[in-house]
Write a protein that holds these residues in place. Structure first.
Motif, mmCIF file in Angstrom:
data_model
loop_
_atom_site.group_PDB
_atom_site.id
_atom_site.type_symbol
_atom_site.label_atom_id
_atom_site.label_comp_id
_atom_site.label_asym_id
_atom_site.label_seq_id
_atom_site.Cartn_x
_atom_site.Cartn_y
_atom_site.Cartn_z
ATOM 1 N N SER A 49 40.620 35.240 41.005
ATOM 2 C CA SER A 49 40.253 35.960 42.219
ATOM 3 C C SER A 49 41.212 35.688 43.360
ATOM 4 O O SER A 49 41.090 36.262 44.421
ATOM 5 C CB SER A 49 38.828 35.571 42.638
ATOM 6 O OG SER A 49 38.761 34.185 42.855
ATOM 7 N N LYS A 75 34.383 41.442 37.518
ATOM 8 C CA LYS A 75 35.796 41.546 37.873
ATOM 9 C C LYS A 75 36.175 42.991 38.186
ATOM 10 O O LYS A 75 37.011 43.253 39.046
ATOM 11 C CB LYS A 75 36.664 40.987 36.748
ATOM 12 C CG LYS A 75 36.814 39.479 36.791
ATOM 13 C CD LYS A 75 37.527 39.048 38.070
ATOM 14 C CE LYS A 75 37.744 37.552 38.116
ATOM 15 N NZ LYS A 75 38.385 37.130 39.375
ATOM 16 N N GLU A 78 35.063 43.580 41.622
ATOM 17 C CA GLU A 78 36.006 42.999 42.579
ATOM 18 C C GLU A 78 37.231 43.898 42.734
ATOM 19 O O GLU A 78 37.719 44.119 43.858
ATOM 20 C CB GLU A 78 36.454 41.612 42.120
ATOM 21 C CG GLU A 78 37.461 40.986 43.072
ATOM 22 C CD GLU A 78 37.995 39.642 42.600
ATOM 23 O OE1 GLU A 78 39.020 39.187 43.157
ATOM 24 O OE2 GLU A 78 37.406 39.056 41.670
ATOM 25 N N ARG A 82 38.478 45.635 46.262
ATOM 26 C CA ARG A 82 39.830 45.469 46.807
ATOM 27 C C ARG A 82 40.511 46.822 46.990
ATOM 28 O O ARG A 82 41.223 47.042 47.981
ATOM 29 C CB ARG A 82 40.650 44.561 45.896
ATOM 30 C CG ARG A 82 40.217 43.093 45.936
ATOM 31 C CD ARG A 82 41.066 42.237 45.014
ATOM 32 N NE ARG A 82 40.660 40.844 44.998
ATOM 33 C CZ ARG A 82 41.098 39.904 45.837
ATOM 34 N NH1 ARG A 82 41.979 40.216 46.768
ATOM 35 N NH2 ARG A 82 40.680 38.651 45.745
ATOM 36 N N LYS A 134 39.726 38.289 49.446
ATOM 37 C CA LYS A 134 38.640 38.166 48.478
ATOM 38 C C LYS A 134 37.382 38.821 49.032
ATOM 39 O O LYS A 134 36.926 38.479 50.125
ATOM 40 C CB LYS A 134 38.363 36.692 48.177
ATOM 41 C CG LYS A 134 37.306 36.483 47.090
ATOM 42 C CD LYS A 134 37.172 35.021 46.743
ATOM 43 C CE LYS A 134 36.076 34.804 45.697
ATOM 44 N NZ LYS A 134 36.364 35.536 44.446
ATOM 45 N N LEU A 140 31.050 43.518 47.619
ATOM 46 C CA LEU A 140 30.910 43.765 46.188
ATOM 47 C C LEU A 140 29.718 44.670 45.896
ATOM 48 O O LEU A 140 29.738 45.446 44.946
ATOM 49 C CB LEU A 140 30.743 42.445 45.427
ATOM 50 C CG LEU A 140 31.942 41.494 45.454
ATOM 51 C CD1 LEU A 140 31.576 40.158 44.828
ATOM 52 C CD2 LEU A 140 33.135 42.105 44.717
#
Length: 272
Positions: A49, A75, A78, A82, A134, A140
């Protein structure tokens, strides 16, 4: 003998030329080439991460995919969060690598001169890590579907609307068993949703707020005008907005079902 002497002279001359060209000569004639050292990060490693600090190659290079269409999980969520930070994905993260994520990755790759594969390889991932931070928990789960928090002890008996501000969820519970879970939104700092133990005082299927001149369908009042109710604004804007203190629900089908089950007098617990 003269012939062998001539061959040795030819091989020696070739070695001199090779060294001058920057190559190295090792092993005897006919031996297998030395195996190159293993990469410090296997191609099938899942990305961390945080940036690994490894240097990127000078130019675009095909790599094994870390993520690709059809993948699912935290993941991928994530990755999507991003991509939203750099405005390549506008949908909320859902943890599913679908068509919209493929297009977002292609756009990100093309803008930076990387091969537009739509798959996330090590180079793409490292570049994205360097450009983003992050994602936090609520990034999220910006679109909802977050796991419900552990129920408060006060929710474990009877009929209870168990509302967690930590996970932003409402769980309808009967005798300690979850019957239905929905995403919820709360009031702002200026108009906070009250915490504590309450009960449903009244219900109003087609309620309209006279104070804020806004519809509050499926309203279930529990604390001096604060209610659990459906919010079209929450459905449209997600967590970018806030209520005036009520507990907003954006899934109309679920709150319609909830409204039909909840009775006046049922307990309401609002907690962190």
């Amino acid at each position: 003998m003269q012939r062998n002497s001539g061959i040795r002279r030819v091989l020696a001359a070739a070695a001199v030329v090779a060294v001058a060209a920057g190559c190295t000569v090792s092993g005897s004639a006919g031996s297998a080439p030395t195996k190159p050292p293993a990469s410090s990060k296997p191609a099938d490693d899942k990305p961390s991460s945080t940036p690994s600090g490894t240097a990127e190659p000078d130019g675009p290079e095909a790599q094994s995919a870390l993520f690709s269409k059809g993948d699912k999980g935290k993941k991928v969520r994530e990755l999507q969060a991003r991509l939203r930070q750099v405005a390549w994905l506008f949908e909320y993260p859902d943890g599913v690598y679908g068509d919209s994520t493929v297009k977002a990755v292609e756009g990100f790759q093309g803008k930076r001169g990387l091969p537009k594969t739509g798959e996330v390889d090590a180079v793409t991932w490292e570049r994205l890590l360097k450009m983003t931070s992050k994602p936090g928990y609520f990034e999220l789960y910006a679109g909802g579907d977050q796991p419900a928090a552990k129920p408060d002890e006060r929710c474990m008996t009877g009929r209870v609307l168990c509302i967690s501000k930590t996970s932003r969820t409402l769980v309808w519970m009967i005798d300690g068993k979850a019957q239905l879970t929905v995403d919820v939104r709360f009031g702002s700092d200026q108009t906070p949703t009250r915490e504590g133990v309450f009960q449903v005082d009244s219900k109003s299927r087609y309620h309209h707020s006279t104070l804020y001149d806004t519809p509050m369908p499926y309203a279930m009042f529990f604390s001096r005008g604060q209610a659990v109710h459906y919010s079209s604004d929450f459905k449209a804007r997600g967590y970018t907005g806030a209520s005036h203190g009520c507990v907003n629900v954006r899934d109309e089908a679920k709150i319609a079902s909830l409204f039909g089950q909840v009775q006046t007098g049922d307990k309401v617990v609002v907690y962190w």
